[in-house]
Scaffold this active site. Structure first.
Site, PDB file in Angstrom:
ATOM      1  CB  THR A  71     -28.701  33.485  35.081  1.00  0.00           C
ATOM      2  OG1 THR A  71     -29.537  34.100  34.093  1.00  0.00           O
ATOM      3  CG2 THR A  71     -29.518  33.179  36.312  1.00  0.00           C
ATOM      4  CG  ASN A 150     -32.904  43.411  30.488  1.00  0.00           C
ATOM      5  OD1 ASN A 150     -32.667  43.969  31.561  1.00  0.00           O
ATOM      6  ND2 ASN A 150     -33.907  42.551  30.356  1.00  0.00           N
ATOM      7  CB  ALA A 199     -20.770  34.047  24.792  1.00  0.00           C
ATOM      8  CB  THR A 236     -16.568  18.764  32.753  1.00  0.00           C
ATOM      9  OG1 THR A 236     -16.164  17.701  33.631  1.00  0.00           O
ATOM     10  CG2 THR A 236     -15.757  18.693  31.474  1.00  0.00           C
ATOM     11  CB  CYS A 326     -47.956  45.161  36.135  1.00  0.00           C
ATOM     12  SG  CYS A 326     -46.267  44.585  36.109  1.00  0.00           S
TER      13      CYS A 326
HETATM   14  C1  LIG Z   1     -29.189  42.410  31.791  1.00  0.00           C
HETATM   15  C2  LIG Z   1     -29.208  40.913  31.778  1.00  0.00           C
HETATM   16  N1  LIG Z   1     -28.689  40.239  32.810  1.00  0.00           N
HETATM   17  C3  LIG Z   1     -28.672  38.902  32.838  1.00  0.00           C
HETATM   18  C4  LIG Z   1     -29.196  38.152  31.815  1.00  0.00           C
HETATM   19  C5  LIG Z   1     -29.169  36.658  31.909  1.00  0.00           C
HETATM   20  O1  LIG Z   1     -28.239  36.106  31.029  1.00  0.00           O
HETATM   21  P1  LIG Z   1     -28.308  34.538  30.644  1.00  0.00           P
HETATM   22  O2  LIG Z   1     -29.606  34.319  29.987  1.00  0.00           O
HETATM   23  O3  LIG Z   1     -27.132  34.331  29.757  1.00  0.00           O
HETATM   24  O4  LIG Z   1     -28.176  33.760  31.895  1.00  0.00           O
HETATM   25  C6  LIG Z   1     -29.753  38.803  30.718  1.00  0.00           C
HETATM   26  C7  LIG Z   1     -30.366  38.030  29.608  1.00  0.00           C
HETATM   27  O5  LIG Z   1     -31.372  38.391  29.042  1.00  0.00           O
HETATM   28  C8  LIG Z   1     -29.756  40.234  30.688  1.00  0.00           C
HETATM   29  O6  LIG Z   1     -30.284  40.909  29.667  1.00  0.00           O
END
Ligand SMILES: Cc1ncc(COP(=O)(O)O)c(C=O)c1O
Length: 377
Positions: A71, A150, A199, A236, A326
């Site tokens: 994110t 995702n 990660a 940090t 939805c």
């Molecule tokens: C395609 C995609 N982008 C961004 C994220 C966000 O990652 P994080 O939860 O490590 O901030 C995810 C997490 O589900 C994701 O699947």
């Protein structure tokens, strides 16, 4: 029996990753910014991790910036590009993760940019001709398109998008959170401006990731503070997370082909078993085409079961996730399934796999689904 089929949400930590993190937690507590020996040895470990990550994606260590995860990395790429590079138009798709979509929508609301959406078809495939039209008919743009979706698993043809972005001098950011550690990247062969990583999607720790910033890009910090990350990200460092991330990347790359084949085998096996046993099942996205091997999105036949399917699977010890399109008037549900026109009457479930899953687990899950659907539908 407990079965984890939600690996696109997060993956279990690899014990080998834990083995490098724990001794460090026990012995090396120095602040990497301290100039004494305690700090210097931790700083050296961070720089070794940066080198590992850079080597694996064919980048320079100076192009890798550790973050708190996907994110933050996506926010940093988007916000800093639009703030610092004089770009006022962004192109994205309706299928992006909220880390991208909400960031861009917020900037549009703030009046800082104009936002265009590239068309997608009913399988979630990005219309590349439309992308080119948008690039040709607008000023210099930021293109933000995810490498793998995702929810659906759809894969973007990265090379083609990179080429069209180069043709129009666009800045190309791709959210690679679902694919980093699952595929190889070579930023020399397929140039992009930004790649992002978390990660925990490939058996590393949570709360750590990185942003790859191509050295041609000159931006200012997203998070202001100390001089960490070469003045680009104050705070940090998440030292143990960073060490774990690099180890997880190394393991993923050392065994990549073997894991790809194994996990794809599980996905294909589940597709066949579901087709055989659940009448009227449908697969969402480009499942049988250009698709991430870890993700399988399924729509079950309409019926009484509805959204309780996830609850029923949970009771049976099977963890997966869902979210149907939805229905009209409601804004809860999956924006991705809604955008590709999936019927809101069909409960959708995402099964996602890792190297720790087995065929026996798939058999058990399909058996439970058979029971649920033979009783209720
Ligand atoms: C395609 C995609 N982008 C961004 C994220 C966000 O990652 P994080 O939860 O490590 O901030 C995810 C997490 O589900 C994701 O699947």
């Amino acid at each position: 029996m407990k079965i984890y089929l939600d690996n696109a949400a997060t993956t279990p930590l690899d014990p080998e990753v834990l083995n490098v993190m724990v001794p460090m937690m026990q012995k090396q507590f120095g602040n990497p910014s301290s100039i004494h020996a305690y700090g210097r040895e931790v700083k050296a470990a961070i720089e070794a991790a940066r080198k590992t990550v850079a080597r694996l994606i064919h980048a320079s260590p100076s192009e890798i910036f550790f973050t708190s995860g996907g994110t933050e990395a996506n926010n940093m790429a988007i916000r800093c590009t639009l703030r610092d590079l004089g770009i006022k138009h962004a192109i994205t798709s309706p299928l992006e993760h909220h880390a991208v979509l909400h960031t861009l929508e917020e900037m549009e609301k703030e009046g800082k940019i104009r936002l265009s959406f590239v068309k997608v078809d009913s399988k979630g495939t990005i219309d590349l001709a439309h992308l080119e039209e948008l690039l040709a008919s607008n000023e210099r743009s930021l293109v933000s398109l995810m490498h793998a979706n995702n929810e659906l698993g759809n894969l973007l043809p990265l090379k083609k998008v990179s080429e069209v972005c180069q043709k129009y001098n666009a800045i190309f950011h791709t959210d690679t959170v679902q694919t980093m550690g699952h595929y190889t990247f070579n930023v020399q062969e397929v140039p992009v401006h930004f790649l992002t990583c978390a990660a925990h999607k490939f058996h590393g720790p949570k709360g750590v990731g990185f942003l790859y910033i191509n050295s041609d890009i000159k931006i200012h910090p997203f998070i202001f503070g100390g001089a960490q990350e070469r003045n680009m990200r104050g705070g940090t460092e998440n030292v143990y997370g960073i060490i774990g991330l690099a180890k997880a990347m190394e393991i993923a790359h050392a065994h990549m082909e073997e894991h790809q084949q194994y996990v794809k085998g599980l996905k294909d096996y589940m597709v066949e078993k579901l087709k055989e046993h659940i009448h009227g099942i449908e697969f969402n996205g480009d499942t049988l085409g250009h698709s991430l091997y870890t993700v399988l999105n399924v729509s079950f036949p309409p019926g009484d079961l509805g959204e309780t399917i996830l609850f029923n699977l949970d009771i049976a010890g099977i963890a997966c996730s869902g979210g149907s399109a939805c229905s009209s008037g409601s804004n809860v549900g999956s924006h991705v399934l809604t955008a590709i026109g999936t019927s809101p009457d069909r409960p959708a479930v995402r099964f996602s796999f890792s190297k720790f899953n087995t065929k026996e687990e798939i058999d058990y899950a399909v058996e439970k689904l058979k029971e649920l659907f033979s009783v209720k539908v």
